[in-house]
Design an enzyme around this catalytic site. Structure first.
Site, PDB file in Angstrom:
ATOM      1  N   LYS A  79      41.950  17.112  34.002  1.00 26.42           N
ATOM      2  CA  LYS A  79      42.143  18.706  34.435  1.00 26.42           C
ATOM      3  C   LYS A  79      43.765  18.944  34.000  1.00 26.42           C
ATOM      4  O   LYS A  79      44.192  18.420  33.231  1.00 26.42           O
ATOM      5  CB  LYS A  79      42.301  19.131  35.727  1.00 26.42           C
ATOM      6  CG  LYS A  79      41.993  20.733  35.819  1.00 26.42           C
ATOM      7  CD  LYS A  79      40.304  20.584  36.050  1.00 26.42           C
ATOM      8  CE  LYS A  79      40.164  22.028  36.244  1.00 26.42           C
ATOM      9  NZ  LYS A  79      38.202  22.119  35.787  1.00 26.42           N
ATOM     10  N   VAL A 180      24.461  37.701  42.327  1.00 29.38           N
ATOM     11  CA  VAL A 180      23.498  37.226  41.051  1.00 29.38           C
ATOM     12  C   VAL A 180      24.840  38.070  39.661  1.00 29.38           C
ATOM     13  O   VAL A 180      24.354  38.822  39.071  1.00 29.38           O
ATOM     14  CB  VAL A 180      22.691  38.552  40.890  1.00 29.38           C
ATOM     15  CG1 VAL A 180      21.612  38.005  42.190  1.00 29.38           C
ATOM     16  CG2 VAL A 180      23.164  39.914  42.292  1.00 29.38           C
ATOM     17  N   GLY A 181      25.865  37.257  39.788  1.00 31.27           N
ATOM     18  CA  GLY A 181      26.745  37.797  38.620  1.00 31.27           C
ATOM     19  C   GLY A 181      26.260  36.572  37.159  1.00 31.27           C
ATOM     20  O   GLY A 181      25.098  36.814  36.973  1.00 31.27           O
TER      21      GLY A 181
HETATM   22  P1  NAD Z   1      30.649  36.022  38.312  1.00 29.10           P
HETATM   23  O1  NAD Z   1      32.165  36.457  38.917  1.00 29.10           O
HETATM   24  O2  NAD Z   1      29.683  36.250  37.166  1.00 29.10           O
HETATM   25  O3  NAD Z   1      29.695  35.816  39.536  1.00 29.10           O
HETATM   26  C1  NAD Z   1      29.601  36.283  40.506  1.00 29.10           C
HETATM   27  C2  NAD Z   1      28.823  37.068  41.619  1.00 29.10           C
HETATM   28  O4  NAD Z   1      29.149  36.927  42.596  1.00 29.10           O
HETATM   29  C3  NAD Z   1      28.644  38.682  41.507  1.00 29.10           C
HETATM   30  O5  NAD Z   1      28.277  39.590  41.105  1.00 29.10           O
HETATM   31  C4  NAD Z   1      29.851  39.034  41.987  1.00 29.10           C
HETATM   32  O6  NAD Z   1      29.789  40.326  42.435  1.00 29.10           O
HETATM   33  C5  NAD Z   1      29.556  38.363  43.120  1.00 29.10           C
HETATM   34  N1  NAD Z   1      30.384  37.448  44.718  1.00 29.10           N
HETATM   35  C6  NAD Z   1      31.554  37.362  45.020  1.00 29.10           C
HETATM   36  N2  NAD Z   1      32.192  37.422  45.529  1.00 29.10           N
HETATM   37  C7  NAD Z   1      31.602  37.497  46.646  1.00 29.10           C
HETATM   38  C8  NAD Z   1      31.091  37.500  47.860  1.00 29.10           C
HETATM   39  N3  NAD Z   1      32.006  36.661  48.776  1.00 29.10           N
HETATM   40  N4  NAD Z   1      29.879  37.380  48.618  1.00 29.10           N
HETATM   41  C9  NAD Z   1      28.800  37.639  48.042  1.00 29.10           C
HETATM   42  N5  NAD Z   1      28.611  37.633  46.414  1.00 29.10           N
HETATM   43  C10 NAD Z   1      30.142  37.909  46.278  1.00 29.10           C
HETATM   44  O7  NAD Z   1      30.755  34.477  38.559  1.00 29.10           O
HETATM   45  P2  NAD Z   1      30.015  33.566  38.174  1.00 29.10           P
HETATM   46  O8  NAD Z   1      30.161  32.765  36.516  1.00 29.10           O
HETATM   47  O9  NAD Z   1      28.194  33.886  38.399  1.00 29.10           O
HETATM   48  O10 NAD Z   1      29.941  32.060  39.001  1.00 29.10           O
HETATM   49  C11 NAD Z   1      29.416  31.580  40.304  1.00 29.10           C
HETATM   50  C12 NAD Z   1      29.861  30.174  40.569  1.00 29.10           C
HETATM   51  O11 NAD Z   1      29.012  29.602  40.074  1.00 29.10           O
HETATM   52  C13 NAD Z   1      31.084  30.499  41.216  1.00 29.10           C
HETATM   53  O12 NAD Z   1      31.744  29.614  42.682  1.00 29.10           O
HETATM   54  C14 NAD Z   1      31.651  29.547  40.060  1.00 29.10           C
HETATM   55  O13 NAD Z   1      32.987  28.695  39.781  1.00 29.10           O
HETATM   56  C15 NAD Z   1      30.294  28.890  39.476  1.00 29.10           C
HETATM   57  N6  NAD Z   1      30.481  27.845  38.397  1.00 29.10           N
HETATM   58  C16 NAD Z   1      30.083  29.015  37.503  1.00 29.10           C
HETATM   59  C17 NAD Z   1      29.095  28.249  36.425  1.00 29.10           C
HETATM   60  C18 NAD Z   1      29.674  28.792  34.974  1.00 29.10           C
HETATM   61  O14 NAD Z   1      29.227  28.366  34.276  1.00 29.10           O
HETATM   62  N7  NAD Z   1      30.289  30.220  34.801  1.00 29.10           N
HETATM   63  C19 NAD Z   1      29.470  26.872  35.743  1.00 29.10           C
HETATM   64  C20 NAD Z   1      29.391  26.219  36.997  1.00 29.10           C
HETATM   65  C21 NAD Z   1      29.981  26.555  38.631  1.00 29.10           C
END
Ligand code: NAD
Length: 351
Positions: A79, A180-181
Protein backbone atom coordinates in the site's frame (compact mmCIF):
# COMPACT_ATOMS: atom_id res chain seq x y z
CA UNK A 1 14.48 13.31 -3.74
CA UNK A 2 15.43 11.36 -0.65
CA UNK A 3 14.27 7.79 -0.05
CA UNK A 4 14.91 6.37 3.41
CA UNK A 5 14.20 2.92 4.77
CA UNK A 6 12.03 2.30 7.85
CA UNK A 7 12.70 -1.00 9.62
CA UNK A 8 9.46 -2.72 10.64
CA UNK A 9 9.33 -6.31 11.89
CA UNK A 10 7.28 -8.60 9.70
CA UNK A 11 7.39 -6.30 6.64
CA UNK A 12 9.64 -6.84 3.63
CA UNK A 13 10.27 -3.20 2.88
CA UNK A 14 8.88 0.07 4.21
CA UNK A 15 10.25 3.36 2.92
CA UNK A 16 9.61 7.07 3.09
CA UNK A 17 10.17 9.60 0.33
CA UNK A 18 10.71 13.32 0.85
CA UNK A 19 10.99 15.47 -2.24
CA UNK A 20 11.42 19.18 -1.71
CA UNK A 21 10.76 20.20 -5.29
CA UNK A 22 7.30 18.62 -5.56
CA UNK A 23 6.48 18.69 -1.84
CA UNK A 24 6.05 14.90 -1.73
CA UNK A 25 6.01 13.21 1.66
CA UNK A 26 4.96 9.63 0.99
CA UNK A 27 5.29 6.13 2.39
CA UNK A 28 5.24 2.75 0.69
CA UNK A 29 4.87 -0.50 2.64
CA UNK A 30 5.45 -3.92 1.14
CA UNK A 31 4.18 -6.44 3.65
CA UNK A 32 4.73 -9.78 1.92
CA UNK A 33 5.59 -10.91 -1.61
CA UNK A 34 5.58 -14.69 -1.10
CA UNK A 35 2.69 -15.12 -3.54
CA UNK A 36 3.71 -12.36 -5.97
CA UNK A 37 4.28 -8.62 -6.29
CA UNK A 38 2.60 -6.49 -3.65
CA UNK A 39 -0.47 -4.85 -5.17
CA UNK A 40 -2.40 -2.22 -3.26
CA UNK A 41 -3.84 1.23 -3.80
CA UNK A 42 -2.42 4.66 -3.11
CA UNK A 43 -4.32 7.01 -0.81
CA UNK A 44 -3.84 10.66 0.01
CA UNK A 45 -4.94 12.10 3.35
CA UNK A 46 -4.01 15.06 5.56
CA UNK A 47 -2.56 12.78 8.25
CA UNK A 48 -1.67 14.66 11.45
CA UNK A 49 1.75 13.02 11.63
CA UNK A 50 4.01 10.58 9.80
CA UNK A 51 3.36 8.07 12.61
CA UNK A 52 -0.35 8.17 11.83
CA UNK A 53 0.34 7.64 8.12
CA UNK A 54 2.75 4.82 8.93
CA UNK A 55 0.15 3.08 11.09
CA UNK A 56 -2.34 3.29 8.22
CA UNK A 57 0.02 2.07 5.49
CA UNK A 58 1.24 -0.87 7.62
CA UNK A 59 -2.29 -1.96 8.53
CA UNK A 60 -3.57 -1.62 4.97
CA UNK A 61 -0.63 -3.36 3.29
CA UNK A 62 -0.97 -6.38 5.60
CA UNK A 63 -4.69 -6.45 4.84
CA UNK A 64 -3.86 -6.63 1.13
CA UNK A 65 -1.63 -9.69 1.69
CA UNK A 66 -4.59 -11.51 3.22
CA UNK A 67 -7.10 -10.23 0.66
CA UNK A 68 -5.06 -11.42 -2.32
CA UNK A 69 -4.19 -14.74 -0.68
CA UNK A 70 -7.83 -15.59 0.05
CA UNK A 71 -8.74 -14.51 -3.50
CA UNK A 72 -6.10 -17.05 -4.63
CA UNK A 73 -4.13 -14.49 -6.66
CA UNK A 74 -0.39 -14.53 -7.35
CA UNK A 75 -0.09 -11.27 -5.46
CA UNK A 76 1.35 -10.06 -2.21
CA UNK A 77 0.27 -7.11 -0.10
CA UNK A 78 1.39 -3.50 -0.29
CA UNK A 79 0.00 0.00 0.00
CA UNK A 80 1.17 3.59 -0.37
CA UNK A 81 0.12 6.85 1.23
CA UNK A 82 0.76 10.49 0.43
CA UNK A 83 0.63 12.82 3.41
CA UNK A 84 -1.21 15.95 2.33
CA UNK A 85 -4.55 17.58 1.73
CA UNK A 86 -5.96 16.20 -1.53
CA UNK A 87 -7.95 19.42 -2.03
CA UNK A 88 -4.81 21.58 -2.02
CA UNK A 89 -1.59 19.65 -2.41
CA UNK A 90 -2.17 17.69 -5.61
CA UNK A 91 0.00 18.49 -8.66
CA UNK A 92 1.34 16.56 -11.64
CA UNK A 93 4.87 16.99 -10.19
CA UNK A 94 3.79 15.44 -6.89
CA UNK A 95 2.44 12.33 -8.61
CA UNK A 96 5.43 12.07 -10.98
CA UNK A 97 7.67 12.13 -7.89
CA UNK A 98 5.49 9.43 -6.29
CA UNK A 99 5.92 7.42 -9.49
CA UNK A 100 9.73 7.65 -9.16
CA UNK A 101 9.46 6.51 -5.57
CA UNK A 102 7.33 3.52 -6.57
CA UNK A 103 9.75 2.72 -9.38
CA UNK A 104 12.48 2.35 -6.76
CA UNK A 105 10.69 -0.84 -5.65
CA UNK A 106 11.46 -2.37 -9.07
CA UNK A 107 8.02 -3.98 -9.48
CA UNK A 108 7.82 -5.42 -5.96
CA UNK A 109 5.06 -2.87 -5.34
CA UNK A 110 2.30 -2.14 -7.85
CA UNK A 111 -0.05 0.75 -7.21
CA UNK A 112 -3.69 1.50 -8.04
CA UNK A 113 -6.49 3.90 -7.03
CA UNK A 114 -7.56 4.27 -3.42
CA UNK A 115 -9.01 7.00 -1.23
CA UNK A 116 -8.72 10.49 -2.81
CA UNK A 117 -6.72 9.24 -5.77
CA UNK A 118 -8.25 9.31 -9.25
CA UNK A 119 -7.33 8.10 -12.69
CA UNK A 120 -5.86 11.52 -13.64
CA UNK A 121 -3.46 11.28 -10.68
CA UNK A 122 -2.40 7.78 -11.68
CA UNK A 123 -1.79 8.93 -15.26
CA UNK A 124 0.84 11.29 -13.80
CA UNK A 125 2.29 8.48 -11.66
CA UNK A 126 2.55 6.38 -14.79
CA UNK A 127 4.87 8.92 -16.42
CA UNK A 128 7.58 7.81 -13.96
CA UNK A 129 6.82 4.11 -13.46
CA UNK A 130 5.12 1.28 -15.27
CA UNK A 131 3.98 -0.30 -11.99
CA UNK A 132 0.44 1.11 -12.06
CA UNK A 133 -2.84 -0.72 -12.71
CA UNK A 134 -6.51 0.25 -12.78
CA UNK A 135 -6.35 2.98 -15.41
CA UNK A 136 -9.12 3.55 -17.95
CA UNK A 137 -10.45 0.86 -20.28
CA UNK A 138 -9.59 3.19 -23.23
CA UNK A 139 -5.92 3.09 -22.22
CA UNK A 140 -5.95 -0.73 -22.27
CA UNK A 141 -6.41 -1.05 -18.54
CA UNK A 142 -9.24 -2.75 -16.60
CA UNK A 143 -11.27 0.42 -15.86
CA UNK A 144 -13.83 1.07 -13.11
CA UNK A 145 -13.80 -1.88 -10.65
CA UNK A 146 -17.26 -1.28 -9.12
CA UNK A 147 -19.40 -3.46 -11.45
CA UNK A 148 -16.90 -6.30 -10.95
CA UNK A 149 -16.99 -5.90 -7.20
CA UNK A 150 -20.79 -6.18 -7.42
CA UNK A 151 -20.59 -9.31 -9.59
CA UNK A 152 -18.09 -10.86 -7.18
CA UNK A 153 -20.36 -10.06 -4.26
CA UNK A 154 -23.25 -11.76 -6.07
CA UNK A 155 -21.14 -14.93 -6.48
CA UNK A 156 -20.21 -14.73 -2.80
CA UNK A 157 -23.88 -14.44 -1.87
CA UNK A 158 -24.54 -17.70 -3.72
CA UNK A 159 -22.14 -19.37 -1.27
CA UNK A 160 -23.94 -17.64 1.61
CA UNK A 161 -27.33 -18.94 0.42
CA UNK A 162 -25.90 -22.45 0.07
CA UNK A 163 -24.49 -22.34 3.59
CA UNK A 164 -27.80 -21.07 4.99
CA UNK A 165 -30.33 -23.03 2.96
CA UNK A 166 -28.46 -25.81 1.14
CA UNK A 167 -28.82 -24.32 -2.36
CA UNK A 168 -26.92 -21.44 -4.04
CA UNK A 169 -30.09 -19.78 -5.29
CA UNK A 170 -31.96 -16.58 -4.46
CA UNK A 171 -35.57 -17.35 -5.39
CA UNK A 172 -37.79 -16.07 -2.57
CA UNK A 173 -34.89 -15.07 -0.31
CA UNK A 174 -34.89 -11.62 1.25
CA UNK A 175 -31.87 -9.31 1.10
CA UNK A 176 -31.50 -5.85 2.63
CA UNK A 177 -28.89 -3.66 0.95
CA UNK A 178 -27.64 -0.60 2.79
CA UNK A 179 -26.01 1.81 0.32
CA UNK A 180 -27.10 1.69 -3.31
CA UNK A 181 -24.04 3.38 -4.78
CA UNK A 182 -21.67 2.11 -7.45
CA UNK A 183 -21.47 -1.40 -5.97
CA UNK A 184 -24.65 -1.75 -3.89
CA UNK A 185 -26.86 -0.40 -6.69
CA UNK A 186 -25.54 -2.90 -9.22
CA UNK A 187 -25.74 -5.72 -6.68
CA UNK A 188 -29.38 -4.87 -5.96
CA UNK A 189 -30.24 -5.24 -9.65
CA UNK A 190 -28.30 -8.52 -9.99
CA UNK A 191 -30.07 -9.97 -6.95
CA UNK A 192 -33.50 -8.93 -8.16
CA UNK A 193 -32.76 -10.54 -11.55
CA UNK A 194 -31.85 -13.72 -9.65
CA UNK A 195 -35.22 -13.82 -7.92
CA UNK A 196 -34.41 -12.29 -4.52
CA UNK A 197 -36.78 -9.96 -2.67
CA UNK A 198 -34.59 -6.87 -2.43
CA UNK A 199 -35.11 -4.07 0.09
CA UNK A 200 -32.84 -1.04 -0.04
CA UNK A 201 -31.89 1.92 2.15
CA UNK A 202 -29.46 4.80 1.76
CA UNK A 203 -28.89 8.21 3.30
CA UNK A 204 -29.58 9.61 -0.15
CA UNK A 205 -33.40 9.43 -0.25
CA UNK A 206 -33.58 10.65 -3.85
CA UNK A 207 -31.42 7.77 -5.00
CA UNK A 208 -33.63 5.29 -3.13
CA UNK A 209 -36.79 6.69 -4.75
CA UNK A 210 -35.25 6.55 -8.23
CA UNK A 211 -34.07 2.98 -7.78
CA UNK A 212 -37.40 1.84 -6.37
CA UNK A 213 -39.41 3.30 -9.21
CA UNK A 214 -36.98 1.99 -11.84
CA UNK A 215 -36.51 -1.52 -10.47
CA UNK A 216 -39.42 -2.15 -8.11
CA UNK A 217 -37.36 -2.59 -4.94
CA UNK A 218 -38.92 -2.07 -1.51
CA UNK A 219 -37.24 0.47 0.75
CA UNK A 220 -36.90 1.28 4.43
CA UNK A 221 -35.51 4.23 6.38
CA UNK A 222 -31.74 4.15 6.79
CA UNK A 223 -32.00 4.95 10.51
CA UNK A 224 -32.34 1.67 12.40
CA UNK A 225 -32.19 -0.37 9.18
CA UNK A 226 -30.10 -3.08 10.85
CA UNK A 227 -33.14 -4.24 12.84
CA UNK A 228 -34.99 -5.17 9.63
CA UNK A 229 -35.91 -8.86 9.44
CA UNK A 230 -34.37 -10.54 6.38
CA UNK A 231 -32.31 -13.53 5.30
CA UNK A 232 -29.23 -11.47 4.40
CA UNK A 233 -28.17 -7.99 5.43
CA UNK A 234 -25.71 -6.60 2.87
CA UNK A 235 -23.81 -3.52 4.12
CA UNK A 236 -22.66 -1.68 0.98
CA UNK A 237 -22.13 1.85 2.32
CA UNK A 238 -19.60 2.52 5.08
CA UNK A 239 -17.48 0.56 7.55
CA UNK A 240 -17.89 -0.10 11.28
CA UNK A 241 -21.65 -0.84 11.04
CA UNK A 242 -21.24 -4.09 12.98
CA UNK A 243 -20.60 -3.15 16.58
CA UNK A 244 -21.77 -3.56 20.19
CA UNK A 245 -24.90 -1.50 19.51
CA UNK A 246 -26.05 -3.07 16.25
CA UNK A 247 -25.13 -6.77 16.55
CA UNK A 248 -27.59 -7.58 19.40
CA UNK A 249 -30.40 -5.96 17.38
CA UNK A 250 -29.78 -7.73 14.05
CA UNK A 251 -32.67 -9.85 12.74
CA UNK A 252 -30.92 -11.48 9.77
CA UNK A 253 -29.45 -14.93 9.21
CA UNK A 254 -26.29 -13.62 7.52
CA UNK A 255 -24.31 -10.44 6.99
CA UNK A 256 -22.67 -10.30 3.57
CA UNK A 257 -21.96 -7.11 1.66
CA UNK A 258 -19.22 -5.18 -0.10
CA UNK A 259 -18.45 -2.39 2.41
CA UNK A 260 -14.88 -2.37 3.72
CA UNK A 261 -14.12 -2.86 7.42
CA UNK A 262 -17.67 -3.77 8.45
CA UNK A 263 -16.60 -4.98 11.89
CA UNK A 264 -15.82 -2.13 14.26
CA UNK A 265 -13.44 -4.46 16.11
CA UNK A 266 -12.12 -7.95 15.27
CA UNK A 267 -14.02 -9.44 18.24
CA UNK A 268 -17.31 -8.51 16.58
CA UNK A 269 -16.81 -11.54 14.30
CA UNK A 270 -17.11 -13.69 17.42
CA UNK A 271 -20.19 -11.73 18.55
CA UNK A 272 -21.88 -12.55 15.22
CA UNK A 273 -20.93 -16.22 15.56
CA UNK A 274 -22.35 -16.30 19.09
CA UNK A 275 -25.65 -15.00 17.76
CA UNK A 276 -25.66 -17.70 15.05
CA UNK A 277 -25.36 -15.10 12.29
CA UNK A 278 -23.21 -16.13 9.33
CA UNK A 279 -20.69 -13.42 8.43
CA UNK A 280 -19.03 -13.30 5.00
CA UNK A 281 -15.71 -11.53 5.71
CA UNK A 282 -15.80 -8.26 3.76
CA UNK A 283 -12.40 -8.60 2.15
CA UNK A 284 -13.30 -12.06 0.83
CA UNK A 285 -16.66 -11.17 -0.69
CA UNK A 286 -15.59 -7.74 -2.03
CA UNK A 287 -12.49 -9.02 -3.90
CA UNK A 288 -14.05 -8.66 -7.38
CA UNK A 289 -12.31 -5.33 -7.93
CA UNK A 290 -8.84 -6.56 -7.09
CA UNK A 291 -9.33 -9.73 -9.11
CA UNK A 292 -10.38 -7.59 -12.08
CA UNK A 293 -7.32 -5.36 -11.80
CA UNK A 294 -5.04 -8.39 -11.29
CA UNK A 295 -6.10 -9.68 -14.70
CA UNK A 296 -4.16 -6.77 -16.26
CA UNK A 297 -0.98 -8.46 -15.06
CA UNK A 298 -1.76 -11.81 -16.69
CA UNK A 299 0.14 -12.69 -19.89
CA UNK A 300 -1.72 -11.23 -22.84
CA UNK A 301 -3.26 -8.44 -20.77
CA UNK A 302 -6.80 -7.78 -19.60
CA UNK A 303 -9.62 -9.80 -21.15
CA UNK A 304 -13.05 -9.26 -19.62
CA UNK A 305 -14.34 -12.83 -20.10
CA UNK A 306 -11.30 -14.23 -18.29
CA UNK A 307 -11.74 -11.66 -15.53
CA UNK A 308 -15.39 -12.62 -15.03
CA UNK A 309 -14.48 -16.30 -14.83
CA UNK A 310 -11.90 -15.54 -12.20
CA UNK A 311 -14.29 -13.33 -10.23
CA UNK A 312 -16.73 -16.25 -10.04
CA UNK A 313 -14.18 -18.10 -7.86
CA UNK A 314 -15.23 -15.88 -4.94
CA UNK A 315 -18.01 -18.47 -4.52
CA UNK A 316 -15.40 -21.22 -3.94
CA UNK A 317 -13.24 -19.05 -1.72
CA UNK A 318 -16.16 -18.23 0.55
CA UNK A 319 -17.24 -21.86 0.65
CA UNK A 320 -13.73 -22.75 1.85
CA UNK A 321 -13.91 -20.05 4.53
CA UNK A 322 -17.28 -21.36 5.74
CA UNK A 323 -15.98 -24.92 5.75
CA UNK A 324 -12.94 -24.01 7.88
CA UNK A 325 -15.20 -22.07 10.25
CA UNK A 326 -17.56 -25.04 10.56
CA UNK A 327 -14.99 -27.79 10.93
CA UNK A 328 -12.63 -25.87 13.23
CA UNK A 329 -15.43 -24.13 15.15
CA UNK A 330 -13.91 -20.69 14.65
CA UNK A 331 -15.52 -17.47 13.49
CA UNK A 332 -15.39 -16.72 9.77
CA UNK A 333 -12.91 -13.85 10.18
CA UNK A 334 -10.48 -16.26 11.81
CA UNK A 335 -11.26 -18.88 9.14
CA UNK A 336 -10.41 -16.44 6.32
CA UNK A 337 -7.11 -15.55 7.99
CA UNK A 338 -6.29 -19.27 8.31
CA UNK A 339 -7.06 -19.84 4.62
CA UNK A 340 -4.76 -16.93 3.64
CA UNK A 341 -1.97 -18.16 5.91
CA UNK A 342 -2.28 -21.73 4.57
CA UNK A 343 -1.87 -20.47 1.01
CA UNK A 344 1.09 -18.26 1.88
CA UNK A 345 2.78 -20.99 3.93
CA UNK A 346 2.44 -23.59 1.21
CA UNK A 347 3.83 -21.17 -1.42
CA UNK A 348 6.75 -20.40 0.92
CA UNK A 349 7.42 -24.12 1.46
CA UNK A 350 7.38 -24.75 -2.30
CA UNK A 351 10.00 -22.06 -2.98
P1 NAD B 1 -20.39 4.77 -3.44
O1 NAD B 1 -19.90 6.03 -2.83
O2 NAD B 1 -20.62 4.70 -4.89
O3 NAD B 1 -21.76 4.33 -2.73
C1 NAD B 1 -21.97 4.39 -1.36
C2 NAD B 1 -23.46 4.57 -1.11
O4 NAD B 1 -23.69 4.52 0.28
C3 NAD B 1 -24.00 5.91 -1.60
O5 NAD B 1 -25.23 5.72 -2.27
C4 NAD B 1 -24.18 6.74 -0.31
O6 NAD B 1 -25.27 7.65 -0.40
C5 NAD B 1 -24.44 5.64 0.67
N1 NAD B 1 -24.04 5.98 2.03
C6 NAD B 1 -22.92 6.58 2.44
N2 NAD B 1 -22.92 6.72 3.76
C7 NAD B 1 -24.06 6.16 4.21
C8 NAD B 1 -24.62 5.97 5.49
N3 NAD B 1 -23.99 6.39 6.59
N4 NAD B 1 -25.82 5.35 5.57
C9 NAD B 1 -26.43 4.91 4.46
N5 NAD B 1 -25.96 5.06 3.22
C10 NAD B 1 -24.78 5.68 3.10
O7 NAD B 1 -19.35 3.64 -2.96
P2 NAD B 1 -19.09 2.19 -3.59
O8 NAD B 1 -17.96 2.26 -4.55
O9 NAD B 1 -20.39 1.59 -3.99
O10 NAD B 1 -18.51 1.42 -2.31
C11 NAD B 1 -19.35 1.04 -1.25
C12 NAD B 1 -18.53 0.30 -0.21
O11 NAD B 1 -17.86 -0.82 -0.80
C13 NAD B 1 -17.42 1.14 0.44
O12 NAD B 1 -17.27 0.73 1.77
C14 NAD B 1 -16.19 0.75 -0.36
O13 NAD B 1 -14.99 0.93 0.39
C15 NAD B 1 -16.45 -0.74 -0.58
N6 NAD B 1 -15.76 -1.32 -1.73
C16 NAD B 1 -15.94 -0.81 -2.98
C17 NAD B 1 -15.26 -1.37 -4.05
C18 NAD B 1 -15.45 -0.85 -5.44
O14 NAD B 1 -15.03 -1.51 -6.40
N7 NAD B 1 -16.08 0.30 -5.63
C19 NAD B 1 -14.40 -2.45 -3.84
C20 NAD B 1 -14.25 -2.98 -2.56
C21 NAD B 1 -14.94 -2.40 -1.51
Amino acid sequence: MEITEIQVDGYERVARCRDEESGLHGLVAVHDTTLGPALGGMRMLPYMSEDEALFDVLRLSKGMTYKSAVADLRLGGGKSVIIGDPAQAKSPELFRAMGKFIDDFGGKYITAEDMNIGIADLENVKESTKWVVGLSRESGSSGNPSPYTAKGCHHGLRAVMEELFGAPTFEGRSVLIQGVGAVGGTLAVLLKESGANVTICDIDGGKVDRMCSEHGFSSIEDAGHHTFECDVYAPCARGAGLNDDTIPALRCKAVAGCANNQLLKPEHAEALKSRGILYAPDYVINAGGIINVYMELIDGGYVEEAALERIATIYNNLKKVFEIARTKDVNTREAAARLAEMRIDSARAAK
